[in-house]
Write a protein that holds these residues in place. Sequence first.
Motif: not given
Length: 409
Positions: A246-258
């Motif tokens: 899955l996405l890690n916190m960096r990846g999840w945060t970037e996608s979630a912000e978008r």
Amino acid sequence: MWRRPRRFVVLLVVLELVALVGFAVTWAYSPVPTGTDWLRLAILAAGATVHIQLTQRQEERRRNRAGTVLIDLIAVWVFPATLVLPATLAVLLVVLIRLQRWFTARRPAHNFVYSSVSHALAAALAGLTYAATDPGDWTAVSAVGSLREFGLILVAALVYEGVQVLYVGGILAVASRRPTSRTVLGSRADNVLELITTGLGAVTAVLLVTLPPAVAVMAVVTVVFNRLAELDQLQDDVVTDPKTGLLNMRGWTESAERALNRVRRAGGTLAVLMVDLDHFKWINDTFGHPAGDDVLAATAAALTGVTRPSDVVGRFGGEEFLLLLPEADTAAAERAAERIRTAIGDLRIETTDKRGARTTVGRRTASLGVAVFPRHADSLEGLMQAADTAVYEAKEGGRDRVAFARPPG
């Protein structure tokens, strides 16, 4: 090989025996190679050799980092062989390429042989299929006729890719305890790269027939594409959790912000769910940390299976997961959370205990916290904080339940 699960060994042997039948048919129906065919084989083999030698270290690094399917760009040289050479020579080219790959593969022999067989069979059957369609002379084809030729190339490409998907995907599905589309078929980026590579192979075939010296350009192109593939893999590794995929916190945060910015501009709503596995430490203490890793991976697969493609799923850390559900109001978020809670409760995870014996971990529960934008917070950080607080309320309320965040104030 014989220590692998029985179903794996049986499928591997059966598919290899089927491939032998395919090779026999290839030898029976392929024409005798001409001098031009042997020259073209030499050109493709030389280009492939240059490609392999110049990208050897890159391929080794990519293979070491790859957790699933690895696209190695060799289709740039093999696929044109299926179009312009007798099928027997296409198989011979695969053998020459795989012999060079053996020194960098660093894999068990049975895996390497099986992979080589699947590549060779794909080339053989694609070559036979293309020859059976009665292709025209590319050097004298008209504009209208080129459309027919292009269609025939697409048919050959479908056979070439289809055989590899059947062989490689089938054995990976059997070998994996929890097969997913990503582990069996590769990621979307992997498949796009494979399509591009096959397309470049078609271009190589055209150059080989009409302007043979220009094939040298494709050797340069493959080296560049190999480097780009490595960079893409590195970028993916930066935002991916290695244990769950899955996405890690960096990846999840970037996608979630978008996703949040899109919803905010549209005046919509979304939900953030935090999932915390109950009594996860007990699993590690009772069965060992490898079993805990298996539970995390199984949970990740379950979350992916019960969510939408547009949902953003990631691992928060430890035994906690985060999900962002675009266009989800309170009612939709509650239904999704209950669906997730039920899916985790239904898991039966095949794993090992501390002594390496096979065992099953099941009947696990999870506590979920839900926060909805803009009701509970208007920022991603605020939504995560609200969902985290709700998780603690769910745990204090008895665990194995869903709790909603409280509105501000």
